[in-house]
Design an enzyme around this catalytic site. Structure first.
Site, PDB file in Angstrom:
ATOM      1  N   ASP A  21       0.828  -1.207   0.000  1.00 18.80           N
ATOM      2  CA  ASP A  21       0.000   0.000   0.000  1.00 18.80           C
ATOM      3  C   ASP A  21       0.868   1.266   0.000  1.00 18.80           C
ATOM      4  OD1 ASP A  21      -2.295   1.488   0.003  1.00 18.80           O
ATOM      5  OD2 ASP A  21      -2.831   1.072   2.082  1.00 18.80           O
ATOM      6  N   HIS A  38       2.909   3.469  -8.811  1.00 18.21           N
ATOM      7  CA  HIS A  38       2.811   2.038  -9.124  1.00 18.21           C
ATOM      8  C   HIS A  38       4.070   1.561  -9.862  1.00 18.21           C
ATOM      9  CE1 HIS A  38      -1.159   2.150  -7.596  1.00 18.21           C
ATOM     10  NE2 HIS A  38      -1.669   2.878  -8.576  1.00 18.21           N
ATOM     11  N   LEU A 132       8.922 -19.612  -4.845  1.00 18.18           N
ATOM     12  CA  LEU A 132       7.540 -19.308  -5.256  1.00 18.18           C
ATOM     13  C   LEU A 132       7.169 -17.845  -5.023  1.00 18.18           C
ATOM     14  CD1 LEU A 132       4.662 -20.396  -6.093  1.00 18.18           C
ATOM     15  CD2 LEU A 132       4.245 -20.660  -3.643  1.00 18.18           C
TER      16      LEU A 132
HETATM   17  C1  FPP Z   1      -1.720   0.254  -3.361  1.00 17.19           C
HETATM   18  O1  FPP Z   1      -1.320   1.590  -3.364  1.00 17.19           O
HETATM   19  C2  FPP Z   1      -1.216  -0.429  -4.537  1.00 17.19           C
HETATM   20  C3  FPP Z   1      -1.987  -1.018  -5.507  1.00 17.19           C
HETATM   21  C4  FPP Z   1      -3.437  -1.070  -5.461  1.00 17.19           C
HETATM   22  C5  FPP Z   1      -1.376  -1.615  -6.703  1.00 17.19           C
HETATM   23  C6  FPP Z   1      -0.104  -2.355  -6.465  1.00 17.19           C
HETATM   24  C7  FPP Z   1       0.490  -2.632  -7.762  1.00 17.19           C
HETATM   25  C8  FPP Z   1       1.802  -2.644  -8.052  1.00 17.19           C
HETATM   26  C9  FPP Z   1       2.889  -2.436  -7.089  1.00 17.19           C
HETATM   27  C10 FPP Z   1       2.212  -2.839  -9.465  1.00 17.19           C
HETATM   28  C11 FPP Z   1       1.966  -4.171 -10.060  1.00 17.19           C
HETATM   29  C12 FPP Z   1       2.408  -5.335  -9.263  1.00 17.19           C
HETATM   30  C13 FPP Z   1       3.233  -6.325  -9.669  1.00 17.19           C
HETATM   31  C14 FPP Z   1       3.392  -7.564  -8.845  1.00 17.19           C
HETATM   32  C15 FPP Z   1       3.984  -6.261 -10.910  1.00 17.19           C
HETATM   33  P1  FPP Z   1      -2.426   2.730  -3.444  1.00 17.19           P
HETATM   34  O2  FPP Z   1      -2.555   3.144  -4.864  1.00 17.19           O
HETATM   35  O3  FPP Z   1      -3.682   2.259  -2.804  1.00 17.19           O
HETATM   36  O4  FPP Z   1      -1.738   3.849  -2.607  1.00 17.19           O
HETATM   37  P2  FPP Z   1      -2.454   4.983  -1.740  1.00 17.19           P
HETATM   38  O5  FPP Z   1      -3.179   4.286  -0.622  1.00 17.19           O
HETATM   39  O6  FPP Z   1      -1.324   5.812  -1.281  1.00 17.19           O
HETATM   40  O7  FPP Z   1      -3.383   5.720  -2.677  1.00 17.19           O
END
Ligand code: FPP
Length: 233
Positions: A21, A38, A132
């Protein structure tokens, strides 16, 4: 003495699951659009996958995209899907050197068919590798339980706890010993609801893009000091 030497090797978690997060907040702090958070988050995925392997963690599970994340603006959803596409492509190319086994947890039928096929291809290509990495994608803990219930109902007969565990997306690896959530939120957000029954929980304020090898070691160290009683004394 480094972190690794300070951790009691008999008490390291076998399976760590992480709720990644804080990407959006990280980007905002840099004055960037959320998708850059991201993008940086994917860099952290690479770093932490390697660090977990070095620490001797056998299974790592990362929460990449939930069944609820479709509610985000289309531009952000598309950016995450593109990052995943790129991630899968790189994983295929690096297969000879990385030896990671990839398994996607979640409902592939809700993904774009091309992406779903790429996920399946990566799973097949890497199925005999040793370390894994589960990636929860279009994953929801409740949806997973419904999926398992349907499978078991179709089969019929007696249903035990072991049957439910085996019917979940994590049937191949079992429950996490430690669940980490970054970015200062204290909830599970529909992640591994059944499997978290006896997991140790670890929360940190660090945003996922800033989460380092040292932060992972700190979580493992904290885990190694906890006493797990599973309802006993
Ligand atoms: C949460 O941060 C993150 C996500 C919902 C997406 C996580 C995705 C990645 C790290 C990229 C793809 C993953 C892989 C395994 C290649 P948020 O956007 O909710 O952050 P915030 O709470 O600060 O808004």
């Amino acid at each position: 003495m480094g972190f690794k030497e300070q951790i009691n090797q008999d008490r390291i978690p076998r399976h760590i699951a992480i709720i990644m997060d804080g990407n959006g907040r990280w980007a905002k702090r840099q004055g960037l659009a959320r998708m850059f958070g991201h993008k940086q988050g994917v860099e952290t995925v690479h770093r932490i996958t390697e660090a977990a392997d070095e620490l001797g963690i056998q299974y790592l599970t990362l929460y990449a995209f939930s069944t609820e994340n479709w509610k985000r603006p289309a531009m952000e959803v598309n950016a995450i899907m593109q990052l995943l596409d790129r991630f899968i492509k790189d994983a295929k190319e690096d297969n000879d050197k990385n030896k990671i086994r990839y398994v996607f947890l979640g409902d592939k039928s809700g993904l774009a068919p091309i992406l779903a096929d790429k996920c399946t291809e990566l799973e097949r290509l890497t199925e005999n590798n040793s370390s894994l990495l589960n990636i929860a994608l279009n994953y929801g803990g409740r949806a997973e339980l419904v999926y398992a219930c349907r499978k078991l109902a179709e089969r019929g007969g007696e249903i035990t706890e072991a049957d439910v565990s085996a019917a979940l997306y994590t049937g191949h690896c079992g429950d996490p010993d430690l669940i980490v959530r970054t970015a200062g939120e204290y909830r599970l957000s529909n992640f591994l609801l059944w499997q978290s029954a006896y997991a140790e929980l670890y929360f940190t304020d660090t945003l996922w893009p800033d989460f380092s090898e040292t932060d992972l070691s700190a979580a493992v160290m904290e885990f190694s000091r906890r006493k797990r009683r599973y309802g006993g004394v």
